[in-house]
Design an enzyme around this catalytic site. Structure first.
Site, PDB file in Angstrom:
ATOM      1  N   TYR A 193      -5.539 -12.116  12.728  1.00  0.00           N
ATOM      2  CA  TYR A 193      -5.446 -10.594  12.340  1.00  0.00           C
ATOM      3  C   TYR A 193      -6.287 -10.045  13.300  1.00  0.00           C
ATOM      4  O   TYR A 193      -6.010  -8.762  14.052  1.00  0.00           O
ATOM      5  CB  TYR A 193      -5.914 -10.485  10.860  1.00  0.00           C
ATOM      6  CG  TYR A 193      -5.980  -8.965  10.566  1.00  0.00           C
ATOM      7  CD1 TYR A 193      -4.867  -8.112  10.256  1.00  0.00           C
ATOM      8  CD2 TYR A 193      -7.455  -8.397  10.160  1.00  0.00           C
ATOM      9  CE1 TYR A 193      -5.349  -6.544   9.863  1.00  0.00           C
ATOM     10  CE2 TYR A 193      -7.595  -7.275   9.881  1.00  0.00           C
ATOM     11  CZ  TYR A 193      -6.622  -6.554   9.638  1.00  0.00           C
ATOM     12  OH  TYR A 193      -6.721  -5.031   9.275  1.00  0.00           O
ATOM     13  N   ARG A 249      10.761  -1.607   2.049  1.00  0.00           N
ATOM     14  CA  ARG A 249      11.455  -1.811   0.689  1.00  0.00           C
ATOM     15  C   ARG A 249      11.289  -0.402   0.308  1.00  0.00           C
ATOM     16  O   ARG A 249      10.439   0.383   0.622  1.00  0.00           O
ATOM     17  CB  ARG A 249      10.597  -2.735  -0.023  1.00  0.00           C
ATOM     18  CG  ARG A 249      11.192  -4.193   0.039  1.00  0.00           C
ATOM     19  CD  ARG A 249      10.323  -5.365  -0.776  1.00  0.00           C
ATOM     20  NE  ARG A 249       9.276  -5.564   0.079  1.00  0.00           N
ATOM     21  CZ  ARG A 249       9.056  -6.510   1.062  1.00  0.00           C
ATOM     22  NH1 ARG A 249      10.065  -7.188   1.180  1.00  0.00           N
ATOM     23  NH2 ARG A 249       7.751  -6.719   1.508  1.00  0.00           N
TER      24      ARG A 249
HETATM   25  N1  SER Z   1      -9.385  -4.978   4.741  1.00  0.00           N
HETATM   26  C1  SER Z   1      -8.903  -5.958   5.859  1.00  0.00           C
HETATM   27  C2  SER Z   1      -8.618  -7.330   5.564  1.00  0.00           C
HETATM   28  O1  SER Z   1      -9.522  -7.749   4.761  1.00  0.00           O
HETATM   29  C3  SER Z   1      -9.648  -5.776   7.103  1.00  0.00           C
HETATM   30  O2  SER Z   1      -9.352  -4.774   7.783  1.00  0.00           O
HETATM   31  O3  SER Z   1      -8.041  -8.025   6.019  1.00  0.00           O
END
Ligand code: SER
Length: 315
Positions: free
Chosen positions: A139, A36
């Site tokens: 993640y 964006r």
């Molecule tokens: N700061 C990031 C998170 O909280 C961790 O790498 O996802």
């Protein structure tokens, strides 16, 4: 002279790193790209989606890019809401960048890993560089897998890829989006705006954290180091400070005596509980001279000072 591509330049880290890279290499040598347009300043900006490998390839060739900072990713809390989309972006995005670097040996790559790559069985205090890693967030799984891919591309193809495991990053220019450590940014806004802070973590949840300027310095430093000093090609532990919500609240309250906090832990508590409390980053310090400048007290001073200006709150 280097020609630099920053992917994910509108994000919390990207927006700060672009400024530092332009100061160092000159504005016309640093391309900021994202999916964006940014608000405001747009010089040397291009729309670019890291998932579009042919477009990435064209961009790199057209602009003779020789350094890529690949920062586009979905953070920990948001990724738990959209696991497969997060995996796709976090993993395929990195592979697209590594593939381009494999085909263009002159390209140096920076890719961020995270404390999120560790998991519940990892030793929580002074977490070693090399240790058990069993992340249980999407993640974290994508960061650990990404680290292995970085090392693989370095060993098999000689790709010059460099990485650090960032702690929670705290800065005043851009907001983080969807992370577990984001509370430590938000708390400053609430203090300055005179609102009660609703904290989604428990009072005694310690996490490794870092002021943004330190994170930017570490990034510039690892990328500038001679290749021989980068002995770890997965990702380096990196640390500055560790604190809990109760500690940062107490520090801010010294400046805002009426500031209130209530603790309302949600699903992010489990994510935080699976991560280290503090990090041993001696390898980064020994190999390429990493040093942090900001502790908790300095962080609070610099955040309050700059956010007051940004939010135009006079007191
Ligand atoms: N700061 C990031 C998170 O909280 C961790 O790498 O996802």
């Amino acid at each position: 002279m280097s020609n630099i591509l920053v992917i994910g330049a509108n994000g919390q880290l990207g927006s700060e790193l672009v400024i530092a890279l332009r100061n160092k290499f000159g504005s016309n040598h640093v391309w900021a790209t994202d999916i964006r347009k940014p608000q405001g300043y747009e010089e040397q900006f291009a729309l670019l989606d890291v998932m579009d490998a042919p477009a990435l390839h064209d961009f790199v060739q057209t602009h003779k890019i020789d350094q890529i900072y690949h920062l586009a990713a979905m953070l920990s809390a948001k990724a738990e809401q959209q696991p497969l989309a997060a995996w796709e972006l976090n993993m395929q995005g990195l592979l697209n960048v590594l593939e381009i670097a494999r085909q263009h040996p002159a390209i140096k790559v920076f890719w961020p890993s995270s404390i999120g790559a560790f998991g519940p069985s990892t030793p929580k205090d002074n977490t070693p560089q090399t240790t058990v890693m069993d992340p249980n967030t999407v993640y974290g799984i994508s960061k650990l897998a990404g680290e292995r891919w970085c090392q693989y591309y370095h060993e098999k193809y000689g790709v010059d890829v460099r990485s650090v495991r960032y702690p929670g990053l705290i800065g005043y220019r851009a907001l983080p989006g969807g992370g577990t450590t984001d509370y430590a940014v938000d708390i400053f806004y609430k203090a300055i705006q005179g609102e009660t802070f609703h904290c989604f973590l428990k009072a005694d949840t310690y996490l490794p954290m870092m002021y943004m300027d330190d994170a930017v310095q570490a990034t510039l430093q690892i990328m500038a180091a001679p290749a021989g000093q980068i002995k770890i090609r997965s990702s380096y532990n990196l640390a500055a400070m560790s604190f809990s919500p109760a500690e940062i609240y107490a520090g801010i309250k010294q400046h805002y005596p009426d500031f209130d906090i209530v603790y309302e832990p949600d699903y992010r508590q489990a994510i935080a509980d699976s991560w280290p409390r503090s990090i041993d980053d001696s390898a980064a310090r020994q190999h390429w001279g990493w040093q942090h400048a900001y502790g908790l007290e300095e962080l609070i001073e610099v955040m309050l000072e700059n956010l007051k200006i940004k939010l135009s709150v006079v007191n």
